[in-house]
Design a protein around this motif. Structure first.
Motif, mmCIF file in Angstrom:
data_model
loop_
_atom_site.group_PDB
_atom_site.id
_atom_site.type_symbol
_atom_site.label_atom_id
_atom_site.label_comp_id
_atom_site.label_asym_id
_atom_site.label_seq_id
_atom_site.Cartn_x
_atom_site.Cartn_y
_atom_site.Cartn_z
ATOM 1 N N MET A 1 46.182 46.479 49.117
ATOM 2 C CA MET A 1 46.257 45.601 48.163
ATOM 3 C C MET A 1 46.525 46.570 46.554
ATOM 4 S SD MET A 1 43.354 43.036 46.611
ATOM 5 C CE MET A 1 42.098 43.702 47.432
ATOM 6 N N GLU A 2 47.837 45.841 46.177
ATOM 7 C CA GLU A 2 48.164 46.787 44.902
ATOM 8 C C GLU A 2 48.368 45.663 43.582
ATOM 9 O OE1 GLU A 2 52.589 48.421 43.639
ATOM 10 O OE2 GLU A 2 51.665 48.857 45.682
ATOM 11 N N ARG A 3 47.849 46.111 42.414
ATOM 12 C CA ARG A 3 47.824 45.398 41.354
ATOM 13 C C ARG A 3 49.424 45.354 40.892
ATOM 14 N NH1 ARG A 3 44.453 45.824 35.794
ATOM 15 N NH2 ARG A 3 45.504 44.221 34.735
ATOM 16 N N LEU A 4 49.847 44.290 40.453
ATOM 17 C CA LEU A 4 51.276 43.825 40.055
ATOM 18 C C LEU A 4 51.310 44.553 38.562
ATOM 19 C CD1 LEU A 4 52.235 40.404 41.720
ATOM 20 C CD2 LEU A 4 52.389 42.804 42.647
ATOM 21 N N SER A 5 52.666 45.082 38.307
ATOM 22 C CA SER A 5 52.856 45.393 37.118
ATOM 23 C C SER A 5 53.484 44.116 36.160
ATOM 24 C CB SER A 5 54.117 46.267 37.009
ATOM 25 O OG SER A 5 55.420 45.770 37.355
ATOM 26 N N GLU A 6 53.819 44.130 35.061
ATOM 27 C CA GLU A 6 53.887 42.998 34.303
ATOM 28 C C GLU A 6 55.266 42.451 34.615
ATOM 29 O OE1 GLU A 6 52.462 40.882 31.817
ATOM 30 O OE2 GLU A 6 50.701 41.900 32.356
ATOM 31 N N GLU A 7 56.147 43.376 34.965
ATOM 32 C CA GLU A 7 57.580 42.981 35.349
ATOM 33 C C GLU A 7 57.417 42.228 36.800
ATOM 34 O OE1 GLU A 7 61.648 45.299 36.536
ATOM 35 O OE2 GLU A 7 60.264 46.351 34.984
ATOM 36 N N GLN A 8 56.893 42.802 37.774
ATOM 37 C CA GLN A 8 56.801 42.414 39.084
ATOM 38 C C GLN A 8 55.971 41.072 38.890
ATOM 39 O OE1 GLN A 8 54.089 45.721 40.338
ATOM 40 N NE2 GLN A 8 55.842 46.197 42.043
ATOM 41 N N LEU A 9 55.142 40.668 38.234
ATOM 42 C CA LEU A 9 54.465 39.608 38.146
ATOM 43 C C LEU A 9 55.298 38.378 37.581
ATOM 44 C CD1 LEU A 9 51.835 37.755 38.360
ATOM 45 C CD2 LEU A 9 50.917 38.565 36.444
ATOM 46 N N ASN A 10 56.003 38.815 36.567
ATOM 47 C CA ASN A 10 57.020 38.040 35.789
ATOM 48 C C ASN A 10 58.151 37.615 36.794
ATOM 49 O OD1 ASN A 10 55.498 37.689 33.474
ATOM 50 N ND2 ASN A 10 56.587 39.450 32.663
ATOM 51 N N GLN A 11 58.605 38.440 37.543
ATOM 52 C CA GLN A 11 59.582 38.129 38.480
ATOM 53 C C GLN A 11 59.038 37.244 39.546
ATOM 54 O OE1 GLN A 11 60.544 42.107 40.199
ATOM 55 N NE2 GLN A 11 62.118 42.159 38.525
ATOM 56 N N SER A 72 42.253 39.132 41.830
ATOM 57 C CA SER A 72 41.521 40.073 42.790
ATOM 58 C C SER A 72 40.544 40.984 41.697
ATOM 59 C CB SER A 72 42.532 41.041 43.390
ATOM 60 O OG SER A 72 43.582 40.266 44.167
ATOM 61 N N TRP A 73 39.424 40.535 42.019
ATOM 62 C CA TRP A 73 38.212 41.226 41.287
ATOM 63 C C TRP A 73 38.236 42.721 41.232
ATOM 64 C CZ3 TRP A 73 35.580 38.451 37.867
ATOM 65 C CH2 TRP A 73 35.500 37.018 37.994
ATOM 66 N N GLU A 74 38.081 43.272 42.347
ATOM 67 C CA GLU A 74 38.181 44.680 42.316
ATOM 68 C C GLU A 74 39.497 45.445 41.977
ATOM 69 O OE1 GLU A 74 39.564 46.137 46.827
ATOM 70 O OE2 GLU A 74 37.897 44.921 46.970
ATOM 71 N N MET A 75 40.538 44.728 41.785
ATOM 72 C CA MET A 75 42.000 45.188 41.054
ATOM 73 C C MET A 75 41.846 44.750 39.618
ATOM 74 S SD MET A 75 42.728 47.072 43.558
ATOM 75 C CE MET A 75 44.350 47.774 42.952
ATOM 76 N N GLN A 76 40.944 43.965 39.207
ATOM 77 C CA GLN A 76 40.959 43.387 37.855
ATOM 78 C C GLN A 76 42.251 43.029 37.411
ATOM 79 O OE1 GLN A 76 39.571 46.847 35.529
ATOM 80 N NE2 GLN A 76 37.620 46.700 36.382
ATOM 81 N N GLY A 77 42.782 42.021 38.355
ATOM 82 C CA GLY A 77 43.980 41.546 37.993
ATOM 83 C C GLY A 77 44.791 40.815 39.247
ATOM 84 N N ILE A 78 46.119 40.670 39.072
ATOM 85 C CA ILE A 78 46.896 39.861 39.971
ATOM 86 C C ILE A 78 47.429 40.781 40.893
ATOM 87 C CG2 ILE A 78 48.667 38.003 40.451
ATOM 88 C CD1 ILE A 78 47.847 36.961 37.706
ATOM 89 N N THR A 79 47.332 40.823 42.398
ATOM 90 C CA THR A 79 47.906 41.699 43.144
ATOM 91 C C THR A 79 49.014 41.139 44.018
ATOM 92 O OG1 THR A 79 46.372 41.151 45.042
ATOM 93 C CG2 THR A 79 45.741 42.735 43.225
ATOM 94 N N ASP A 80 49.531 41.882 45.137
ATOM 95 C CA ASP A 80 50.548 41.553 45.922
ATOM 96 C C ASP A 80 49.850 40.600 46.995
ATOM 97 O OD1 ASP A 80 49.040 43.915 46.827
ATOM 98 O OD2 ASP A 80 50.670 44.425 48.082
ATOM 99 N N LEU A 81 48.416 40.660 47.298
ATOM 100 C CA LEU A 81 47.824 39.945 48.011
ATOM 101 C C LEU A 81 47.695 38.230 47.581
ATOM 102 C CD1 LEU A 81 46.134 39.176 50.731
ATOM 103 C CD2 LEU A 81 44.289 40.056 49.409
ATOM 104 N N ASP A 82 47.474 38.246 46.206
ATOM 105 C CA ASP A 82 47.234 36.904 45.618
ATOM 106 C C ASP A 82 48.713 36.270 45.750
ATOM 107 O OD1 ASP A 82 44.836 37.348 44.354
ATOM 108 O OD2 ASP A 82 45.545 38.758 43.011
ATOM 109 N N ILE A 83 49.827 36.854 45.530
ATOM 110 C CA ILE A 83 50.972 36.322 45.605
ATOM 111 C C ILE A 83 51.303 35.900 47.059
ATOM 112 C CG2 ILE A 83 53.552 36.637 45.529
ATOM 113 C CD1 ILE A 83 52.265 36.543 42.610
ATOM 114 N N GLU A 84 51.014 36.820 47.978
ATOM 115 C CA GLU A 84 51.104 36.332 49.390
ATOM 116 C C GLU A 84 50.273 34.951 49.656
ATOM 117 O OE1 GLU A 84 49.311 37.722 53.501
ATOM 118 O OE2 GLU A 84 50.363 39.333 52.219
ATOM 119 N N MET A 85 49.131 34.779 49.170
ATOM 120 C CA MET A 85 48.262 33.751 49.326
ATOM 121 C C MET A 85 48.787 32.419 48.561
ATOM 122 S SD MET A 85 44.329 35.392 49.815
ATOM 123 C CE MET A 85 43.739 33.925 50.198
ATOM 124 N N VAL A 86 49.027 32.640 47.473
ATOM 125 C CA VAL A 86 49.572 31.563 46.652
ATOM 126 C C VAL A 86 50.875 30.907 47.488
ATOM 127 C CG1 VAL A 86 48.184 32.063 44.557
ATOM 128 C CG2 VAL A 86 50.870 32.334 44.767
#
Length: 98
Positions: A1-11, A72-86
């Motif tokens: 699980m990897e926290r997304l950067s602002e740029e990745q999240l916006n994309q 993602s609580w442990e990553m304190q933000g939005i991760t690649d797993l969150d995106i996969e799940m949504v």
């Protein structure tokens, strides 16, 4: 699980038009249903998928509207797993509402 950067999240959010970023660290979407029981059935499917991933969204049922919030609580933000799940949540919704 990897926290997304602002740029990745916006994309990602450009492709997820119904999902909104809330309080900097949550993704949220409201799903509307024909009736209450369709919403409850959707929640059951979401819960089963979330359990299989061991990653659980916040779920609220308000009559014909189901709201999902995920982070993602442990990553304190939005991760690649969150995106996969949504993306999977959206698929479950589309399958049910056909």
């Amino acid at each position: 699980m990897e926290r997304l950067s602002e740029e990745q999240l916006n994309q990602e959010l450009e492709q997820l038009s119904n999902w909104k970023r809330v309080d900097e660290k949550w993704l949220r979407r409201r799903y509307k249903f024909k009736d209450y029981l369709n919403g409850v059935e959707f929640v059951r499917k979401v819960a089963e998928y979330a359990e299989s991933q061991n990653h659980h969204p916040n779920i609220a049922i308000d009559y014909k509207v189901v709201t999902l919030k995920i982070s993602s609580w442990e990553m304190q933000g939005i991760t690649d797993l969150d995106i996969e799940m949504v993306k999977r949540f959206d698929e479950l919704y589309e399958e049910q509402e056909k």
